[in-house]
Design a protein around this motif. Structure first.
Motif, PDB file in Angstrom:
ATOM      1  N   GLU A 142      32.344   5.030 -23.915  1.00 56.63           N
ATOM      2  CA  GLU A 142      31.564   4.729 -25.111  1.00 56.63           C
ATOM      3  C   GLU A 142      31.976   5.634 -26.265  1.00 56.63           C
ATOM      4  N   GLU A 143      32.265   6.893 -25.956  1.00 59.90           N
ATOM      5  CA  GLU A 143      32.652   7.835 -27.009  1.00 59.90           C
ATOM      6  C   GLU A 143      33.954   7.399 -27.684  1.00 59.90           C
ATOM      7  N   LYS A 144      34.925   6.975 -26.885  1.00 58.31           N
ATOM      8  CA  LYS A 144      36.222   6.552 -27.447  1.00 58.31           C
ATOM      9  C   LYS A 144      36.064   5.313 -28.334  1.00 58.31           C
ATOM     10  N   ILE A 145      35.311   4.334 -27.853  1.00 62.06           N
ATOM     11  CA  ILE A 145      35.196   3.092 -28.610  1.00 62.06           C
ATOM     12  C   ILE A 145      34.394   3.300 -29.889  1.00 62.06           C
ATOM     13  N   LEU A 146      33.395   4.190 -29.840  1.00 57.98           N
ATOM     14  CA  LEU A 146      32.604   4.458 -31.051  1.00 57.98           C
ATOM     15  C   LEU A 146      33.414   5.239 -32.074  1.00 57.98           C
ATOM     16  N   ALA A 147      34.283   6.133 -31.604  1.00 57.75           N
ATOM     17  CA  ALA A 147      35.165   6.854 -32.524  1.00 57.75           C
ATOM     18  C   ALA A 147      36.134   5.883 -33.193  1.00 57.75           C
ATOM     19  N   GLN A 148      36.619   4.915 -32.421  1.00 56.82           N
ATOM     20  CA  GLN A 148      37.499   3.902 -33.005  1.00 56.82           C
ATOM     21  C   GLN A 148      36.749   3.101 -34.061  1.00 56.82           C
ATOM     22  N   ARG A 149      35.487   2.774 -33.783  1.00 55.72           N
ATOM     23  CA  ARG A 149      34.702   1.997 -34.741  1.00 55.72           C
ATOM     24  C   ARG A 149      34.543   2.760 -36.055  1.00 55.72           C
ATOM     25  N   GLU A 150      34.305   4.036 -35.944  1.00 51.62           N
ATOM     26  CA  GLU A 150      34.144   4.841 -37.154  1.00 51.62           C
ATOM     27  C   GLU A 150      35.425   4.832 -37.985  1.00 51.62           C
ATOM     28  N   ARG A 151      36.572   4.967 -37.310  1.00 54.50           N
ATOM     29  CA  ARG A 151      37.855   4.950 -38.036  1.00 54.50           C
ATOM     30  C   ARG A 151      38.115   3.568 -38.634  1.00 54.50           C
ATOM     31  N   LEU A 152      37.751   2.520 -37.900  1.00 55.98           N
ATOM     32  CA  LEU A 152      37.943   1.158 -38.393  1.00 55.98           C
ATOM     33  C   LEU A 152      37.113   0.921 -39.658  1.00 55.98           C
ATOM     34  N   ARG A 153      35.902   1.448 -39.667  1.00 58.62           N
ATOM     35  CA  ARG A 153      35.060   1.291 -40.854  1.00 58.62           C
ATOM     36  C   ARG A 153      35.670   2.019 -42.056  1.00 58.62           C
ATOM     37  N   GLU A 154      36.320   3.139 -41.791  1.00 62.97           N
ATOM     38  CA  GLU A 154      36.978   3.863 -42.884  1.00 62.97           C
ATOM     39  C   GLU A 154      38.128   3.060 -43.469  1.00 62.97           C
ATOM     40  N   LEU A 155      38.828   2.306 -42.595  1.00 60.89           N
ATOM     41  CA  LEU A 155      39.992   1.529 -43.036  1.00 60.89           C
ATOM     42  C   LEU A 155      39.599   0.184 -43.623  1.00 60.89           C
ATOM     43  N   ASP A 156      38.380  -0.261 -43.381  1.00 64.30           N
ATOM     44  CA  ASP A 156      37.945  -1.591 -43.787  1.00 64.30           C
ATOM     45  C   ASP A 156      38.141  -1.804 -45.287  1.00 64.30           C
ATOM     46  N   GLY A 157      38.911  -2.830 -45.636  1.00 66.90           N
ATOM     47  CA  GLY A 157      39.109  -3.176 -47.029  1.00 66.90           C
ATOM     48  C   GLY A 157      40.154  -2.368 -47.770  1.00 66.90           C
ATOM     49  N   THR A 158      40.790  -1.410 -47.077  1.00 60.61           N
ATOM     50  CA  THR A 158      41.763  -0.540 -47.769  1.00 60.61           C
ATOM     51  C   THR A 158      43.178  -1.090 -47.736  1.00 60.61           C
ATOM     52  N   ARG A 159      43.450  -2.111 -46.919  1.00 56.84           N
ATOM     53  CA  ARG A 159      44.790  -2.690 -46.816  1.00 56.84           C
ATOM     54  C   ARG A 159      44.748  -4.114 -47.362  1.00 56.84           C
ATOM     55  N   HIS A 160      45.175  -4.276 -48.584  1.00 53.71           N
ATOM     56  CA  HIS A 160      45.182  -5.595 -49.243  1.00 53.71           C
ATOM     57  C   HIS A 160      43.802  -6.252 -49.167  1.00 53.71           C
ATOM     58  N   ARG A 161      42.773  -5.427 -49.156  1.00 52.21           N
ATOM     59  CA  ARG A 161      41.371  -5.892 -49.144  1.00 52.21           C
ATOM     60  C   ARG A 161      41.035  -6.670 -47.873  1.00 52.21           C
ATOM     61  N   MET A 162      41.844  -6.522 -46.854  1.00 45.96           N
ATOM     62  CA  MET A 162      41.588  -7.194 -45.579  1.00 45.96           C
ATOM     63  C   MET A 162      40.372  -6.574 -44.902  1.00 45.96           C
ATOM     64  N   ARG A 163      39.447  -7.426 -44.446  1.00 43.78           N
ATOM     65  CA  ARG A 163      38.259  -6.958 -43.757  1.00 43.78           C
ATOM     66  C   ARG A 163      38.558  -6.760 -42.273  1.00 43.78           C
ATOM     67  N   LEU A 164      37.973  -5.725 -41.706  1.00 43.13           N
ATOM     68  CA  LEU A 164      38.235  -5.373 -40.310  1.00 43.13           C
ATOM     69  C   LEU A 164      36.993  -5.610 -39.457  1.00 43.13           C
ATOM     70  N   LEU A 165      37.207  -6.200 -38.297  1.00 47.19           N
ATOM     71  CA  LEU A 165      36.136  -6.449 -37.340  1.00 47.19           C
ATOM     72  C   LEU A 165      36.368  -5.587 -36.106  1.00 47.19           C
ATOM     73  N   HIS A 166      35.302  -4.954 -35.654  1.00 49.26           N
ATOM     74  CA  HIS A 166      35.422  -4.140 -34.447  1.00 49.26           C
ATOM     75  C   HIS A 166      34.906  -4.926 -33.256  1.00 49.26           C
ATOM     76  N   GLY A 167      35.799  -5.179 -32.318  1.00 51.17           N
ATOM     77  CA  GLY A 167      35.419  -5.933 -31.134  1.00 51.17           C
ATOM     78  C   GLY A 167      35.864  -5.238 -29.865  1.00 51.17           C
ATOM     79  N   THR A 168      35.708  -5.937 -28.771  1.00 49.46           N
ATOM     80  CA  THR A 168      36.168  -5.436 -27.480  1.00 49.46           C
ATOM     81  C   THR A 168      36.523  -6.618 -26.594  1.00 49.46           C
ATOM     82  N   GLU A 169      37.452  -6.404 -25.677  1.00 51.94           N
ATOM     83  CA  GLU A 169      37.744  -7.405 -24.659  1.00 51.94           C
ATOM     84  C   GLU A 169      37.038  -6.990 -23.380  1.00 51.94           C
ATOM     85  N   LEU A 170      35.995  -7.718 -23.061  1.00 49.50           N
ATOM     86  CA  LEU A 170      35.201  -7.436 -21.871  1.00 49.50           C
ATOM     87  C   LEU A 170      35.866  -8.036 -20.642  1.00 49.50           C
ATOM     88  N   ASN A 171      35.554  -7.470 -19.502  1.00 48.61           N
ATOM     89  CA  ASN A 171      36.057  -7.970 -18.228  1.00 48.61           C
ATOM     90  C   ASN A 171      34.970  -8.793 -17.553  1.00 48.61           C
TER      91      ASN A 171
END
Length: 575
Positions: free
Chosen positions: A386-415
């Protein structure tokens, strides 16, 4: 053109297999497999790198870098050639059988002198493996099934190999003086999941220069037949290429004829006969006078038959003629229609590139949005927390909209577990923008159990997309056994999208299942399941498969604007 990265990836994978066959160290086998994946997924052309540059690629150490540099310099890798000579070709063929690993292949050779797939099949039928330890009745049945899978695939090759070869041939032949047009046809143009022979057409007045050019290509291994109208060669990678040179005025008729399919062509020829016409690769002719009435373009040929132009991916005689006559052919989804990829991985789990590199590459493709969906914790080898995935989410939110205004979605591939359960409880899943759920184990469950398992996953309110639904690997592993009509009905009922996975060894769902699911009103997501930057370009194969399943923009959720997509992703459920 084939990338040097891909060539080296194939070589290193082969070397890993050769090490395993000869009983080499398992750690060394895994090291070469990891290096192969890393090089295949590396975004830079490795032919531009020296040994020190190669060592900067993840999982590529000094020894492997030296071997790769040797290949890039000389076109050969001595250690592989040495291993090849020590192992019969037939034994190397045995490990292509699904479920038969290197150790068992070596035992079959050493104990029973079995050195080919045919010999192994005969030995099983003769019950010659009964006394061989580790080859009980269930193992033999699995091997027998694996042989059937291998034989079904036959000599067919993957779409990327066929397309790379086609592009190399077309580039070379287009440069020959006198070339008016040059294109590939056949099953590749129809985007079938595998390709047998590659059909290439040239429009020109003289054929001899093109036949000579094909025979002289560096990638040509053997010349099978050479003539004035048709030349066939086999490439160094084993793919047969058939070249036909047509008069320029026959281009449209020839392209239609050699694209196929055979069943589609029978229907068009039948329509021609009913109209007092004759259709061949040279044109559409009046049956009585022999006068040409259409031939220069495909559109002209179809129009003279009373039909609109039919996209090649539909030409399988699965209702396209009837739809054309009614004026109800679908406006097929195209690669340009895809606004974003909803299934991809980073090096947080089993991807090869960091989050920032994947985001940058997605933005360069012009996406409006992009989802990162790394594996959840029940795929134990990835060690997600959970710690790793939440840290990734935080970084993804920082990047959201910064690359050609592309919006970023945080997901996961469940088993999807054996009983249909998924990783993480609902309260944690509620924090994701989307959840893909996929089968990664227990593929041999019986039909009823597998059906319940998949339906239960669809009924989970946090599962948005069923990833690579049948879990097949083309030519290596069959899809799971389930009541797919029940699964498709569950997807329609619960609003769960089915993935069309663009990885060339998956293409899952296949076109026939797409057609069946679409009849239930299911929506789809065409995703790459990218594990590296180059994988993002594999979208073209998923789109081709979607077209073969008659999908339109409205059928595919990742062609929708983000606001509509978010509504589909059950924002109300997640609060």
């Amino acid at each position: 053109m084939a990338r040097p990265n891909d060539e080296v990836e194939a070589l290193l994978k082969e070397y890993a297999d050769l090490i395993a066959i000869t009983g080499g160290d398992a750690f060394k086998v895994r090291a070469y497999e990891k290096a192969a994946r890393a090089i295949g997924g590396y975004p830079t052309d490795i032919s531009r790198l020296d040994t020190s540059g190669l060592r900067e690629i993840p999982n590529v150490g000094r020894s492997i870098a030296q071997k790769v540099a040797e290949y890039l310099r000389t076109g050969r890798m001595a250690v592989i050639e040495e291993r090849r000579t020590a192992i019969p070709v037939g034994v190397r063929e045995l490990i292509r059988i699904p479920t038969l690993g290197p150790k068992k292949a070596l035992r079959l050779y050493e104990d029973l002198h079995i050195a080919s797939v045919d010999q192994l099949a005969a030995a099983i039928e003769a019950d010659a493996l009964a006394d061989l330890k580790g080859f009980g009745e269930k193992t033999q049945e699995n091997i027998r099934h694996g042989i059937e899978i291998l034989r079904t695939a036959g000599g067919r090759v993957s779409l990327p190999l066929a397309l790379d070869t086609a592009e190399e041939v077309i580039t070379a032949l287009s440069g020959v003086p006198g070339c008016r047009r040059c294109a590939y046809a056949g099953s590749l143009r129809r985007m079938r999941e595998t390709v047998g022979d590659l059909d290439v057409l040239v429009a020109a007045r003289r054929s001899a220069p093109f036949m000579a050019a094909l025979c002289d290509l560096p990638t040509t291994g053997d010349v099978i037949a050479r003539g004035a109208k048709k030349t066939s060669v086999r490439t160094t990678k084993g793919l047969q290429v058939d070249l036909r040179v047509l008069p320029p005025e026959s281009w449209g008729a020839g392209l239609q004829y050699f694209t196929g399919s055979k069943a589609h062509n029978i229907r068009t020829r039948t329509i021609a006969v009913h109209q007092g016409l004759k259709l061949s690769e040279y044109g559409l002719f009046d049956a009585g006078s022999g006068t040409s009435v259409a031939s220069r373009t495909e559109e002209e040929v179809y129009a003279r038959l009373g039909l609109p132009w039919i996209p090649p991916t539909l030409r399988e005689d699965r209702g396209e003629i009837e739809a054309a006559l009614r004026g109800t052919l679908p406006e097929l989804v195209t690669e340009r229609d895809i606004r974003g990829d909803l299934h991809s991985h980073t090096d947080l789990t089993d991807g090869l590139a960091p989050l920032e590199a994947m985001v940058e590459a997605a933005a360069e493709r012009g996406y409006a949005y992009y989802a990162v969906t790394d594996h959840a914790p029940n795929l134990y080898m990835q060690r997600m927390t959970e710690e790793k995935i939440l840290a990734q989410r935080e970084r993804l939110r920082e990047l959201d909209g910064t690359r050609h205004r592309m919006r970023l979605l945080h997901g996961t591939e469940l088993n999807i577990g054996p009983d249909g359960e998924v990783d993480w409880p609902g309260e944690f899943l509620a924090g994701f923008d989307l959840c893909v759920a996929s089968l990664h184990s227990h593929f041999d469950q019986d039909r009823a159990t597998m059906t319940r398992r998949l339906v239960r996953a669809c009924e989970n309110p946090y599962v948005d997309v069923l990833g690579h639904p049948t879990a097949r690997l083309i030519g290596r592993r069959p899809g799971v056994d389930a009541d797919w009509e029940e699964v498709f009905a569950a997807c329609a009922r619960t609003g769960t999208a089915l993935e069309v996975n663009a990885q060339p060894d998956r293409l899952d769902l296949c076109d026939e299942y797409i057609l069946r699911a679409r009849a239930h009103g299911v929506k789809f997501a065409v995703n790459t399941d990218a594990h590296s930057v180059p994988h993002l370009a594999q979208l073209r194969y998923g789109v081709g498969t979607a077209q073969r399943g008659w999908l339109t923009r409205d059928d595919v959720i990742n062609t929708w604007p983000l606001t509509r997509l978010r509504r589909f992703l059950r924002r109300s459920v997640r609060g």
